[in-house]
Motif scaffolding. Structure first.
Motif, mmCIF file in Angstrom:
data_model
loop_
_atom_site.group_PDB
_atom_site.id
_atom_site.type_symbol
_atom_site.label_atom_id
_atom_site.label_comp_id
_atom_site.label_asym_id
_atom_site.label_seq_id
_atom_site.Cartn_x
_atom_site.Cartn_y
_atom_site.Cartn_z
ATOM 1 N N VAL A 25 -18.995 21.268 71.694
ATOM 2 C CA VAL A 25 -17.563 21.003 71.577
ATOM 3 C C VAL A 25 -17.253 19.625 72.160
ATOM 4 N N PHE A 57 -5.056 14.018 76.685
ATOM 5 C CA PHE A 57 -5.407 15.432 76.826
ATOM 6 C C PHE A 57 -4.664 16.142 77.945
ATOM 7 N N ASN A 107 -9.808 12.052 73.532
ATOM 8 C CA ASN A 107 -8.375 12.320 73.457
ATOM 9 C C ASN A 107 -7.681 11.649 74.641
ATOM 10 N N SER A 126 -14.937 17.883 73.926
ATOM 11 C CA SER A 126 -13.762 18.188 74.740
ATOM 12 C C SER A 126 -13.511 17.074 75.738
ATOM 13 N N ARG A 145 -16.423 23.800 64.677
ATOM 14 C CA ARG A 145 -15.768 23.145 65.817
ATOM 15 C C ARG A 145 -16.596 23.330 67.084
ATOM 16 N N GLN A 203 -4.629 22.164 66.177
ATOM 17 C CA GLN A 203 -5.465 22.144 67.379
ATOM 18 C C GLN A 203 -6.592 21.130 67.246
ATOM 19 N N LEU A 204 -7.237 21.103 66.077
ATOM 20 C CA LEU A 204 -8.319 20.138 65.858
ATOM 21 C C LEU A 204 -7.799 18.710 65.971
ATOM 22 N N TRP A 206 -5.218 17.717 67.628
ATOM 23 C CA TRP A 206 -4.892 17.465 69.030
ATOM 24 C C TRP A 206 -6.163 17.152 69.822
ATOM 25 N N GLU A 207 -7.219 17.897 69.591
ATOM 26 C CA GLU A 207 -8.455 17.690 70.346
ATOM 27 C C GLU A 207 -9.047 16.304 70.112
ATOM 28 N N ARG A 208 -8.777 15.720 68.962
ATOM 29 C CA ARG A 208 -9.296 14.369 68.723
ATOM 30 C C ARG A 208 -8.270 13.288 69.082
ATOM 31 N N ARG A 228 -16.578 18.194 63.645
ATOM 32 C CA ARG A 228 -15.120 18.185 63.487
ATOM 33 C C ARG A 228 -14.680 17.947 62.051
#
Length: 487
Positions: A403, A439, A436, A405, A204, A238-239, A241-243, A209
């Protein structure tokens, strides 16, 4: 040549992961090797909660809170009768670290420190040294964690349970190459769910990913206890959500809580996903439940910002006051919460104070999260040219910022907008929304407003740093199994 060597190492690591995944189902529990021989020989089909927790804590595997309390009570009672038992002191200290992590009760840090140092006084041993490394990581003192972890590795180089703490320390210090190398060594020594979950964290951080998600899926499938499986599901959430996959993230978080009702990180995750889905009342309740049992400053910040996005300023202030109280409590227990405090001050308090705190944090432990926070604090304080340097470090793969983000891209885009770099600003703000689009309620709104104000920006070419990154990326030959969108 350097890029090709990097890809060759990456391919070798991928091969090891695949082999580990195939072999994992035939491997005994990751902590079984750490139990005394007489217990492994007479192991019953359904070990007592204390025995389960003993093996899990010794191996750094998540433990159910009731089982953890049973183990702590058992070891405390045992040590009153046998104070020269170095192994039990190490187990007790490591259990206290886990208790602090799961409950956010920083009073357990002092208990952990005392127990682990007592273990070393009785006999120098790698279990206590590794426990002190885990304790330092929990306190966000990554340099100290690295010192203890390296001492444990020197004493017992093949003790696999030392490597997770080393990887966490390297990551906190921004040394992603060392973290990757430590993972490679760990995978030579061990396989199984805990190792796959750790590999997912490293992947990650590198921006891989799909690989991270695959490892977490395998880890959850191979987990031996509900608490362990719930933790890996929470990380998978969490992964997702991050995408920007709200529904998938919520499914993972809900399943984690169903399996382990004490999985507070998953409850906070539900709050994020539910807010993004417009289910605001449920989101607020999820955050409140998480904070009631695990009052982390990060959860208070997220809940406060959710209240603020709803126009509930007084309710937001209550959460911000809780955040400040928890940071003070953590500091009194030797824990470093300067990162979250700096993030809070930059957006809701004194940006100049945030800059001072985060500069000091960067000197102590220059990780990517600190680079992003410092860059944003400098922007909020009006020092945009210096802010751009740190924002680029946080997002530049050459510096370890792999990352993906949305928050980091948003920060970079907003700083570039202030510096009148419209093409770059537009590109990075669009990237944030692609990564995202949910976010942050307030920041998503700001990103869309900034893009509307920028209008149609002509292509002015890539900045020098971005152009070099693109050139380097084109020079890399990607193996067929790694091609395609990584999410």
């Amino acid at each position: 040549m350097e890029n090709q060597a990097t890809e060759n190492r990456r391919a070798r690591l991928h091969g090891r992961v695949v082999a580990a995944a195939v072999a994992g189902c035939a491997v005994l529990g990751t902590a079984l090797m750490l139990l005394p021989p007489e217990r492994t020989a007479t192991r019953s089909p359904a070990p007592a909660p204390g025995a389960q927790a003993l093996s899990a804590v010794a191996a750094g595997v998540p433990v159910a809170l009731p089982d953890l309390a049973t183990l702590i009570g058992d070891r405390e009672s045992h040590l009153r009768r046998h104070p020269e038992d170095a192994e039990s002191w190490a187990v007790l200290g490591t259990a206290y670290v886990e208790q602090a992590r799961r409950t956010a009760d920083t009073a357990f840090y002092a208990k952990a420190d005392g127990s682990l140092r007592t273990s070393l006084q009785v006999r120098r041993n790698a279990a206590a040294l590794g426990g002190l490394a885990a304790l330092a990581n929990a306190r966000r003192d990554f340099r100290t964690a690295l010192t203890w972890g390296e001492a444990a590795r020197s004493l017992e180089p093949k003790r696999w349970t030392t490597y997770p703490a080393l990887i966490d320390a390297y990551t906190g210090l921004g040394d992603y190459k060392a973290a990757h190398a430590a993972l490679e060594r760990l995978m030579e020594l061990r396989s199984g769910p805990a190792v796959r979950a750790l590999a997912a964290a490293v992947y990650r951080d590198r921006g891989w990913r799909e690989d991270a998600a695959a490892q977490l899926a395998d880890a959850a499938a191979g987990a031996r206890t509900p608490a362990e499986r719930a933790e890996y599901l929470e990380r998978a959430g969490q992964l997702a959500w991050e995408r920007g996959d709200r529904e998938d993230a919520l499914r993972h978080f809900q399943e984690a809580v169903r399996i382990d009702p004490d999985q507070r990180a998953a409850q906070a995750g539900q709050g994020r996903a539910l807010a993004a889905l417009g289910r605001t009342t449920e989101a607020l309740n999820a955050y409140r439940m998480a904070l009631a049992k695990q009052p982390l400053p990060q959860y208070a910040l997220e809940l406060g910002e959710l209240y603020e996005s709803l126009g509930l300023g007084q309710a937001a202030r209550v959460q911000y006051d809780l955040l400040l109280a928890r940071v003070r409590s953590a500091a009194a227990s030797g824990a470093d919460e300067e990162l979250v405090l700096g993030q809070f001050e930059a957006d809701h308090g004194d940006p100049a104070s945030a800059v001072r705190r985060l500069r000091a944090e960067w000197r102590r432990q220059p990780g990517i999260a600190v680079a992003d926070a410092l860059g944003w604090a400098l922007h909020r304080a009006g020092a945009d040219r210096e802010a751009l340097r740190y924002a680029r470090i946080a997002t530049d793969r050459a510096h370890g910022g792999g990352v993906r983000s949305a928050l980091y891209a948003y920060h970079l885009g907003m700083i570039e907008r202030e510096l009148e770099q419209p093409a770059s600003a537009r590109r990075h703000l669009q990237e944030a929304l692609r990564i995202n689009p949910y976010f942050s309620p307030a920041r998503v709104r700001s990103a869309r407003e900034a893009l509307a104000a920028l209008g149609d920006v002509p292509d002015q070419g890539l900045p020098a740093a971005d152009a070099k990154a693109v050139t380097d990326a084109k020079a890399v030959t990607v193996p067929p199994e790694r091609r395609g969108d990584r999410g």
